[in-house]
Design an enzyme around this catalytic site. Structure first.
Site, PDB file in Angstrom:
ATOM      1  N   LYS A   1     -16.042   9.470  -2.475  1.00  0.00           N
ATOM      2  CA  LYS A   1     -15.714   9.188  -1.071  1.00  0.00           C
ATOM      3  C   LYS A   1     -16.525  10.099  -0.145  1.00  0.00           C
ATOM      4  CE  LYS A   1     -11.114   7.252  -1.704  1.00  0.00           C
ATOM      5  NZ  LYS A   1      -9.701   7.511  -1.767  1.00  0.00           N
TER       6      LYS A   1
ATOM      7  N   GLU B   1      -8.235   7.414 -15.142  1.00  0.00           N
ATOM      8  CA  GLU B   1      -7.832   8.390 -14.126  1.00  0.00           C
ATOM      9  C   GLU B   1      -7.072   9.590 -14.703  1.00  0.00           C
ATOM     10  OE1 GLU B   1      -6.772   6.944 -10.050  1.00  0.00           O
ATOM     11  OE2 GLU B   1      -6.587   5.028 -11.060  1.00  0.00           O
TER      12      GLU B   1
ATOM     13  N   THR C   1      -4.689   2.062   3.457  1.00  0.00           N
ATOM     14  CA  THR C   1      -5.843   1.538   2.715  1.00  0.00           C
ATOM     15  C   THR C   1      -6.521   0.437   3.526  1.00  0.00           C
ATOM     16  OG1 THR C   1      -4.813   2.134   0.661  1.00  0.00           O
ATOM     17  CG2 THR C   1      -6.465   0.413   0.523  1.00  0.00           C
TER      18      THR C   1
ATOM     19  N   HIS D   1     -14.396 -15.489 -26.970  1.00  0.00           N
ATOM     20  CA  HIS D   1     -15.571 -16.249 -26.536  1.00  0.00           C
ATOM     21  C   HIS D   1     -16.690 -15.349 -26.033  1.00  0.00           C
ATOM     22  CE1 HIS D   1     -13.248 -19.940 -26.935  1.00  0.00           C
ATOM     23  NE2 HIS D   1     -12.252 -19.152 -26.608  1.00  0.00           N
TER      24      HIS D   1
ATOM     25  N   SER E   1       0.868  -1.185   0.000  1.00  0.00           N
ATOM     26  CA  SER E   1       0.000   0.000   0.000  1.00  0.00           C
ATOM     27  C   SER E   1       0.902   1.230   0.000  1.00  0.00           C
ATOM     28  CB  SER E   1      -0.893   0.017   1.238  1.00  0.00           C
ATOM     29  OG  SER E   1      -1.504   1.293   1.351  1.00  0.00           O
TER      30      SER E   1
ATOM     31  N   SER F   1       0.246   4.381   0.420  1.00  0.00           N
ATOM     32  CA  SER F   1       0.001   5.268   1.572  1.00  0.00           C
ATOM     33  C   SER F   1       0.172   4.539   2.895  1.00  0.00           C
ATOM     34  CB  SER F   1      -1.429   5.819   1.511  1.00  0.00           C
ATOM     35  OG  SER F   1      -2.345   4.745   1.632  1.00  0.00           O
TER      36      SER F   1
HETATM   37  O1  PA5 Z   1      -4.261   5.148  -7.965  1.00  0.00           O
HETATM   38  C1  PA5 Z   1      -4.664   5.442  -6.848  1.00  0.00           C
HETATM   39  O2  PA5 Z   1      -4.415   6.530  -6.293  1.00  0.00           O
HETATM   40  C2  PA5 Z   1      -5.516   4.452  -6.070  1.00  0.00           C
HETATM   41  O3  PA5 Z   1      -5.922   3.426  -6.920  1.00  0.00           O
HETATM   42  C3  PA5 Z   1      -4.757   3.883  -4.834  1.00  0.00           C
HETATM   43  O4  PA5 Z   1      -3.646   3.138  -5.244  1.00  0.00           O
HETATM   44  C4  PA5 Z   1      -5.699   3.019  -4.009  1.00  0.00           C
HETATM   45  O5  PA5 Z   1      -6.743   3.809  -3.499  1.00  0.00           O
HETATM   46  C5  PA5 Z   1      -4.977   2.335  -2.832  1.00  0.00           C
HETATM   47  O6  PA5 Z   1      -4.238   3.244  -2.086  1.00  0.00           O
HETATM   48  P1  PA5 Z   1      -2.735   2.865  -1.637  1.00  0.00           P
HETATM   49  O7  PA5 Z   1      -2.020   2.653  -2.930  1.00  0.00           O
HETATM   50  O8  PA5 Z   1      -2.230   4.032  -0.884  1.00  0.00           O
HETATM   51  O9  PA5 Z   1      -2.862   1.614  -0.823  1.00  0.00           O
END
Ligand code: PA5
Length: 341
Positions: free
Chosen positions: A333, A225, A101, A241, A96, A98
Site C-alpha cells: 500500500k 496471511e 474499503t 480439467h 466491510s 472497517s
Molecule cells: O483480511 C483483511 O484484513 C483484508 O482482506 C480486508 O478484509 C480487506 O482489505 C477489506 O477490508 P474490510 O474488511 O475492512 O472491508
C-alpha cells in the site's frame, strides 16, 4: 458483547480459538430483519453481496450454502462496479468490517444510485455514515477482518436467509457443536498442529467441492496471511480439467495437496476425487484427505474453516512468523500510495 471482551485481539491463536464464541456475537436486529422481510414480500429479483478480502468470504460461503435452496439468485461481487443486472428490484448488501474499503463504498453508492434496496454490515467508517442507520448491522469492532469471519457470517447469513425466505439457522447450536468438535480434535490425531507439521516448508494446495470451495479459498488466504506462505486452492470437479496436468511437476515442486472430504459427496464426485488423488500419488506427491464429522452442511463448512484457521496459526508458530502482522500488504500500500501522489 461480553463474551468477546476477553479475547486478546493481538493474539491470532486466541482469536481463532474463539471462533465459536464469535459466531454467537449476534444477528441483525429484528428491525433490520423485518425490513428485509418486507422488501422480500414486495418482490425482489436477486441479492448482491459486495465486499473485499476478509469481508467478502462470508458472502461467498453463504452463497454456496444456500445455492440449492434459495429461489432468487445470489451474486457476490469484489469490485468497484456492479453488474448491469443489479437494479431497483435487487437487494445489495455491503459488507466491510472497517467500513472504509473503497471498492465496497463505490459499489454501495452505485447500488443507491440505481435505486436498489441496500443493507450495510460493518463496524463503522464511511459506509456507516453513508447509509440509513436503520439498515446498518453494527458488528463488534477491534478484530482483524480475517479473524472476524464468524462475526461477519453471523450478520450476513440471517439477513440473506430472510431475504430468500428460509428458516433462520440456529447459530447458537452450531456454535456449541463447533466447541465440542474443537475439544475432541485437541485430544486426537486431528490436532491442528499435526497437519501443520506436515505442511512445513511446503506449498499447501487445498482442494474443495461445492460448499467447501470457498472454504478451500479461505484456507489458502489464511495460509498466505497467517503462515506467510504461498498456497493455492482448487475446486472439484474443475481441477480434473486443468490442474491435474500440473501434477507432472509434483516431483520438483514442494506442493502438499489436502482434499477436504464432504459428508455429502455423491458416488461420481468420490470417484473423481479418488482418481485424481491416485494421479497425484503416481507423480510422487502424497495427498491428504481431511474429513471432519458433523451432522449438517453448515457445521461441516464452519468446522473446516475453524480447523484450517487453527492449522494456519500453528504453521505460523512452527515457522517462527507472526500470524497477526501483514507487513507485506502495508508495504504494497505504501508503494502504491507513493506512485499515486
Ligand atoms: O483480511 C483483511 O484484513 C483484508 O482482506 C480486508 O478484509 C480487506 O482489505 C477489506 O477490508 P474490510 O474488511 O475492512 O472491508
Amino acid at each position: 458483547m461480553k463474551e468477546l471482551e476477553n479475547i486478546d485481539t493481538t493474539d491470532m491463536k486466541a482469536m481463532v480459538a474463539s471462533f465459536p464464541q464469535m459466531l454467537r456475537s449476534g444477528a441483525p436486529s429484528d428491525e433490520i430483519l423485518s425490513k428485509a422481510e418486507r422488501i422480500r414480500k414486495e418482490g425482489i429479483d436477486g441479492i448482491c453481496l459486495i465486499g473485499m478480502g476478509g469481508s467478502a468470504i462470508a458472502g461467498e460461503i453463504v452463497k454456496c450454502l444456500l445455492a440449492d435452496s434459495a429461489e432468487e439468485p445470489i451474486l457476490t461481487i469484489r469490485d468497484y462496479v456492479l453488474p448491469k443486472t443489479v437494479d431497483s428490484r435487487w437487494v445489495v448488501v455491503a459488507v466491510s468490517y472497517s467500513g472504509n474499503t473503497e471498492e465496497t463504498i463505490s459499489g454501495f453508492k452505485e447500488a443507491e444510485s440505481r435505486g436498489s434496496s441496500t443493507f450495510v454490515i460493518t463496524t463503522g467508517g464511511v459506509l456507516k455514515d453513508a447509509s440509513d442507520e436503520t439498515r446498518v448491522h453494527l458488528m463488534p469492532a477491534g478484530f482483524q477482518p480475517r479473524a472476524a469471519l464468524p462475526i461477519i457470517f453471523a450478520g450476513v447469513l440471517p439477513l440473506v436467509e430472510t431475504l430468500v425466505n428460509l428458516k433462520l439457522t440456529d447459530l447458537e447450536k452450531v456454535s456449541r457443536n463447533l466447541e465440542l468438535a474443537a475439544t475432541k480434535w485437541s485430544s486426537s490425531n486431528l490436532k491442528p498442529g499435526n497437519l501443520a507439521m506436515t505442511l512445513r516448508n511446503k506449498i499447501p494446495v487445498i482442494i474443495g467441492w461445492r460448499h467447501l470451495i470457498p472454504v478451500a479459498y479461505r484456507a489458502k488466504c489464511q495460509f498466505n496471511e497467517n503462515s506467510k506462505v504461498f498456497a493455492s486452492s482448487i475446486q472439484i470437479p474443475e481441477m480434473n480439467h486443468n490442474e491435474i496436468e500440473g501434477t507432472l511437476s509434483c516431483k520438483s515442486h514442494p506442493i502438499s495437496p489436502v482434499f477436504l472430504r464432504s459428508r455429502e459427496e455423491d458416488e461420481r464426485t468420490r470417484i473423481g476425487i479418488e482418481s485424481a488423488a491416485a494421479i497425484f500419488e503416481e507423480n510422487g506427491c502424497h495427498p491428504k484427505h481431511l474429513s471432519l464429522k458433523f451432522d449438517s452442511r453448515i457445521e461441516e463448512t464452519l468446522g473446516f474453516i475453524m480447523y484450517l484457521d487453527n492449522v494456519s496459526v500453528r504453521l505460523a508458530e512452527i515457522s517462527g512468523v507472526d500470524p497477526v502482522s501483514v507487513e507485506r500488504i502495508a508495504q504494497l500500500k505504501r508503494k502504491m500510495g507513493a506512485r499515486e501522489k
